[in-house]
Write an enzyme that holds these catalytic residues in place. Structure first.
Site, PDB file in Angstrom:
ATOM      1  N   ASP A 296      53.279  14.338  81.809  1.00  0.00           N
ATOM      2  CA  ASP A 296      51.983  14.645  82.433  1.00  0.00           C
ATOM      3  C   ASP A 296      51.083  15.442  81.498  1.00  0.00           C
ATOM      4  O   ASP A 296      49.860  15.431  81.631  1.00  0.00           O
ATOM      5  CB  ASP A 296      52.206  15.493  83.699  1.00  0.00           C
ATOM      6  CG  ASP A 296      52.329  14.638  84.947  1.00  0.00           C
ATOM      7  OD1 ASP A 296      52.005  13.434  84.891  1.00  0.00           O
ATOM      8  OD2 ASP A 296      52.754  15.196  85.980  1.00  0.00           O
TER       9      ASP A 296
ATOM     10  N   ASN B  92      37.543  16.344  77.596  1.00  0.00           N
ATOM     11  CA  ASN B  92      38.104  15.038  77.197  1.00  0.00           C
ATOM     12  C   ASN B  92      36.971  14.011  77.143  1.00  0.00           C
ATOM     13  O   ASN B  92      36.396  13.663  78.166  1.00  0.00           O
ATOM     14  CB  ASN B  92      39.143  14.571  78.230  1.00  0.00           C
ATOM     15  CG  ASN B  92      40.450  15.327  78.108  1.00  0.00           C
ATOM     16  OD1 ASN B  92      40.454  16.541  77.896  1.00  0.00           O
ATOM     17  ND2 ASN B  92      41.554  14.624  78.242  1.00  0.00           N
TER      18      ASN B  92
ATOM     19  N   LEU C 107      35.217   8.778  67.444  1.00  0.00           N
ATOM     20  CA  LEU C 107      34.499   8.661  68.719  1.00  0.00           C
ATOM     21  C   LEU C 107      33.266   9.575  68.737  1.00  0.00           C
ATOM     22  O   LEU C 107      32.146   9.142  69.023  1.00  0.00           O
ATOM     23  CB  LEU C 107      35.456   9.050  69.851  1.00  0.00           C
ATOM     24  CG  LEU C 107      34.875   9.243  71.239  1.00  0.00           C
ATOM     25  CD1 LEU C 107      34.425   7.906  71.822  1.00  0.00           C
ATOM     26  CD2 LEU C 107      35.901   9.887  72.169  1.00  0.00           C
TER      27      LEU C 107
ATOM     28  N   PRO D 111      35.138  20.784  73.158  1.00  0.00           N
ATOM     29  CA  PRO D 111      34.717  19.699  74.051  1.00  0.00           C
ATOM     30  C   PRO D 111      35.741  19.384  75.136  1.00  0.00           C
ATOM     31  O   PRO D 111      36.942  19.557  74.931  1.00  0.00           O
ATOM     32  CB  PRO D 111      34.587  18.479  73.120  1.00  0.00           C
ATOM     33  CG  PRO D 111      35.091  18.884  71.792  1.00  0.00           C
ATOM     34  CD  PRO D 111      35.598  20.291  71.860  1.00  0.00           C
TER      35      PRO D 111
ATOM     36  N   LYS E  28      43.568  22.898  65.459  1.00  0.00           N
ATOM     37  CA  LYS E  28      42.215  23.069  66.005  1.00  0.00           C
ATOM     38  C   LYS E  28      41.905  24.553  66.223  1.00  0.00           C
ATOM     39  O   LYS E  28      40.789  25.015  65.969  1.00  0.00           O
ATOM     40  CB  LYS E  28      42.084  22.290  67.324  1.00  0.00           C
ATOM     41  CG  LYS E  28      41.991  20.798  67.129  1.00  0.00           C
ATOM     42  CD  LYS E  28      40.735  20.491  66.353  1.00  0.00           C
ATOM     43  CE  LYS E  28      40.374  19.050  66.259  1.00  0.00           C
ATOM     44  NZ  LYS E  28      39.150  18.831  65.464  1.00  0.00           N
TER      45      LYS E  28
ATOM     46  N   ARG F  87      45.106  -1.452  78.965  1.00  0.00           N
ATOM     47  CA  ARG F  87      46.269  -1.924  79.704  1.00  0.00           C
ATOM     48  C   ARG F  87      45.850  -2.706  80.951  1.00  0.00           C
ATOM     49  O   ARG F  87      46.439  -3.727  81.286  1.00  0.00           O
ATOM     50  CB  ARG F  87      47.190  -0.755  80.056  1.00  0.00           C
ATOM     51  CG  ARG F  87      48.547  -1.267  80.427  1.00  0.00           C
ATOM     52  CD  ARG F  87      49.756  -0.354  80.297  1.00  0.00           C
ATOM     53  NE  ARG F  87      49.684   0.743  79.397  1.00  0.00           N
ATOM     54  CZ  ARG F  87      49.509   2.022  79.764  1.00  0.00           C
ATOM     55  NH1 ARG F  87      49.338   2.331  81.018  1.00  0.00           N
ATOM     56  NH2 ARG F  87      49.504   2.974  78.864  1.00  0.00           N
TER      57      ARG F  87
ATOM     58  N   SER G 210      39.070  21.565  70.239  1.00  0.00           N
ATOM     59  CA  SER G 210      39.589  20.719  71.321  1.00  0.00           C
ATOM     60  C   SER G 210      40.046  21.598  72.483  1.00  0.00           C
ATOM     61  O   SER G 210      40.609  22.676  72.267  1.00  0.00           O
ATOM     62  CB  SER G 210      40.775  19.918  70.813  1.00  0.00           C
ATOM     63  OG  SER G 210      41.488  19.375  71.903  1.00  0.00           O
ATOM     64  N   SER G 211      39.856  21.077  73.702  1.00  0.00           N
ATOM     65  CA  SER G 211      40.298  21.848  74.874  1.00  0.00           C
ATOM     66  C   SER G 211      41.820  21.975  74.924  1.00  0.00           C
ATOM     67  O   SER G 211      42.348  22.815  75.654  1.00  0.00           O
ATOM     68  CB  SER G 211      39.771  21.222  76.166  1.00  0.00           C
ATOM     69  OG  SER G 211      40.210  19.893  76.277  1.00  0.00           O
ATOM     70  N   CYS G 212      42.545  21.165  74.103  1.00  0.00           N
ATOM     71  CA  CYS G 212      44.019  21.297  74.010  1.00  0.00           C
ATOM     72  C   CYS G 212      44.413  22.667  73.470  1.00  0.00           C
ATOM     73  O   CYS G 212      45.555  23.092  73.650  1.00  0.00           O
ATOM     74  CB  CYS G 212      44.610  20.293  73.029  1.00  0.00           C
ATOM     75  SG  CYS G 212      44.375  18.608  73.442  1.00  0.00           S
TER      76      CYS G 212
ATOM     77  N   GLY H 160      33.409  12.831  59.611  1.00  0.00           N
ATOM     78  CA  GLY H 160      34.221  12.099  60.594  1.00  0.00           C
ATOM     79  C   GLY H 160      33.330  11.128  61.339  1.00  0.00           C
ATOM     80  O   GLY H 160      33.441  10.979  62.548  1.00  0.00           O
TER      81      GLY H 160
ATOM     82  N   GLY I   3      31.894  11.100  66.171  1.00  0.00           N
ATOM     83  CA  GLY I   3      31.049  10.848  65.001  1.00  0.00           C
ATOM     84  C   GLY I   3      30.093   9.692  65.231  1.00  0.00           C
ATOM     85  O   GLY I   3      28.903   9.784  64.922  1.00  0.00           O
TER      86      GLY I   3
ATOM     87  N   HIS J   2      43.650   8.019  74.260  1.00  0.00           N
ATOM     88  CA  HIS J   2      43.626   8.923  75.401  1.00  0.00           C
ATOM     89  C   HIS J   2      43.636   8.079  76.680  1.00  0.00           C
ATOM     90  O   HIS J   2      43.524   6.861  76.640  1.00  0.00           O
ATOM     91  CB  HIS J   2      42.377   9.814  75.349  1.00  0.00           C
ATOM     92  CG  HIS J   2      42.525  10.959  74.406  1.00  0.00           C
ATOM     93  ND1 HIS J   2      42.025  10.923  73.126  1.00  0.00           N
ATOM     94  CD2 HIS J   2      43.133  12.154  74.540  1.00  0.00           C
ATOM     95  CE1 HIS J   2      42.320  12.063  72.515  1.00  0.00           C
ATOM     96  NE2 HIS J   2      42.985  12.832  73.354  1.00  0.00           N
TER      97      HIS J   2
ATOM     98  N   TYR K 152      48.797  19.647  66.857  1.00  0.00           N
ATOM     99  CA  TYR K 152      47.369  19.322  66.741  1.00  0.00           C
ATOM    100  C   TYR K 152      46.500  20.501  67.208  1.00  0.00           C
ATOM    101  O   TYR K 152      45.544  20.899  66.543  1.00  0.00           O
ATOM    102  CB  TYR K 152      47.092  18.071  67.585  1.00  0.00           C
ATOM    103  CG  TYR K 152      45.639  17.777  67.820  1.00  0.00           C
ATOM    104  CD1 TYR K 152      44.862  17.197  66.820  1.00  0.00           C
ATOM    105  CD2 TYR K 152      45.033  18.069  69.040  1.00  0.00           C
ATOM    106  CE1 TYR K 152      43.518  16.918  67.035  1.00  0.00           C
ATOM    107  CE2 TYR K 152      43.699  17.792  69.265  1.00  0.00           C
ATOM    108  CZ  TYR K 152      42.949  17.219  68.258  1.00  0.00           C
ATOM    109  OH  TYR K 152      41.612  16.959  68.475  1.00  0.00           O
TER     110      TYR K 152
ATOM    111  N   TRP L 104      50.828   6.288  83.179  1.00  0.00           N
ATOM    112  CA  TRP L 104      51.803   7.282  82.728  1.00  0.00           C
ATOM    113  C   TRP L 104      51.783   8.530  83.612  1.00  0.00           C
ATOM    114  O   TRP L 104      50.707   8.980  84.037  1.00  0.00           O
ATOM    115  CB  TRP L 104      51.500   7.732  81.303  1.00  0.00           C
ATOM    116  CG  TRP L 104      51.721   6.671  80.262  1.00  0.00           C
ATOM    117  CD1 TRP L 104      52.152   5.386  80.463  1.00  0.00           C
ATOM    118  CD2 TRP L 104      51.515   6.817  78.856  1.00  0.00           C
ATOM    119  NE1 TRP L 104      52.219   4.722  79.265  1.00  0.00           N
ATOM    120  CE2 TRP L 104      51.842   5.571  78.272  1.00  0.00           C
ATOM    121  CE3 TRP L 104      51.087   7.858  78.040  1.00  0.00           C
ATOM    122  CZ2 TRP L 104      51.742   5.360  76.896  1.00  0.00           C
ATOM    123  CZ3 TRP L 104      50.993   7.657  76.679  1.00  0.00           C
ATOM    124  CH2 TRP L 104      51.322   6.410  76.113  1.00  0.00           C
TER     125      TRP L 104
END
Ligand code: GDP
Length: 320
Positions: free
Chosen positions: A270, A166, A15, A164, A141, A188, A108-110, A11, A17, A180, A137, A203
């Site tokens: 959120d 974010n 980001l 990790p 993970k 933006r 991932s922390s998700c 990968g 990688g 993200h 996702y 958002w």
């Protein structure tokens, strides 16, 4: 690990990688394999295995698999989950088959439960339902971590999992739809400033908090763990800056030079209310982050200005 250890950053176009490849080169690693266009399609089991058979990487950093912000997670759960499951299955199988000595899998922390106690300790993993917006996702993970664990128990593989915080930095996905929060807002705010817009849309409510780590620090943490950590438990890769989204948006507006007010679009989700990692095990081993949040944000914006600012607003998705 020595300068001649054959290292594969799976990968490499992501980001994480990019940050890892840059760090490894700076640290004098001379035998990086699968860099750039020589990386095989890791969703293809045969191509992945042929690559491992030929290159026989001794150390692997597994950063492969698509990911994105809350928008992409809601729009493309199938693609995110499939891509992560396939790349992880293929890379772990080939690393085991061809004798990779050490592998660090980036989860991932998700994957933490939505309402786990903060800061998140690895003991909380699997103790409750995940945040629904990124569940597909995150489940992939989570499965990747469990598969590393299974290889470790059944075959004695030295496969370690890191969770990790974010991350943000150069080579991120700066599209408003896929990125993200930091890269999406940088883009933006930049566009809003260029067009002379009156306000900047953010958002959600601005109330959620996230722990942010600069990709260069994350890469340093990964190399530190690959060198120094052999534990069975997964390890959090944080130690970054814990900030509310409204504060992040203000910092972004300042770095970009957008002077108008922020407007919170509460029709957008959120996501998880809080996400900060307990990185005590990593910090207790002596690792420390080096980057200042504001300076890192500034560096990221300058990378964007030089590499992405003139691209179409819907440029290609990023992989991680
Ligand atoms: P998450 O940690 O998986 O929720 O990742 P994100 O980085 O996508 O979102 C973090 C928080 O930032 C959420 O509360 C979002 O609603 C908020 N946010 C504010 N503006 C944006 C934006 O333009 N893009 C994204 N992705 N998130 C935003």
């Amino acid at each position: 690990m020595t300068p001649h250890t054959r290292v594969f950053v799976a990968g490499g176009n992501t980001l994480y990688g990019h940050a890892l490849t840059t760090l490894l080169r700076t640290e004098g690693f001379q035998s990086l394999v699968g860099v750039g266009t020589t990386e095989p399609d890791l969703t293809d089991a045969a191509a992945t295995d042929a690559f491992f058979a030929q290159e026989r990487p001794e150390c692997v950093f597994l950063c492969a698999g698509r990911s994105g912000g809350i928008g992409l997670n809601r729009a493309a759960p199938v693609e995110l989950m499939r891509d992560n499951l396939l790349t992880t299955l293929n890379v772990l199988a080939s690393a085991h088959r061809h004798g990779t000595a050490k592998l660090l899998y980036l989860a991932s922390s998700c994957a933490y439960p939505k309402h786990a106690a903060q800061p998140l300790k690895v003991e909380s993993l699997g103790t409750g339902p995940m945040e629904p917006t990124s569940e597909a996702y995150s489940t992939a993970k989570f499965a990747g971590w469990k598969l590393c664990d299974a290889y470790r128990r059944e075959y004695g593989c030295r496969f370690v999992t890191g969770f990790p915080a974010n991350a943000f930095g150069p080579h991120d996905d700066f599209t408003p739809e896929g990125g993200h929060v930091i890269p999406a807002l940088l883009r933006r705010a930049h566009d809003a400033k260029s067009r002379g817009d009156a306000e900047l849309v953010v958002w959600g409510t601005g109330a959620p908090r996230r722990e942010f780590v600069y990709s260069r620090d994350l890469a340093r943490a990964c190399l530190f763990v690959a060198r120094n950590y052999e534990g069975e438990a997964p390890i959090n890769l944080g130690g970054g800056t814990d900030l509310g989204i409204a504060d992040v948006a203000h910092a972004v507006a300042e770095v970009v030079g957008f002077k108008g007010p922020l407007v919170f679009d509460t029709t957008k989700p959120d996501g998880a209310p809080l996400k900060a990692l307990d990185s005590a095990p990593l910090l207790d081993m002596g690792w420390r982050p080096e980057s200042d949040f504001r300076a890192a944000l500034n560096e990221t914006y300058h990378w964007f200005l030089h590499h992405r600012a003139t691209e179409g607003r819907t440029h290609a998705r990023r992989a991680v």
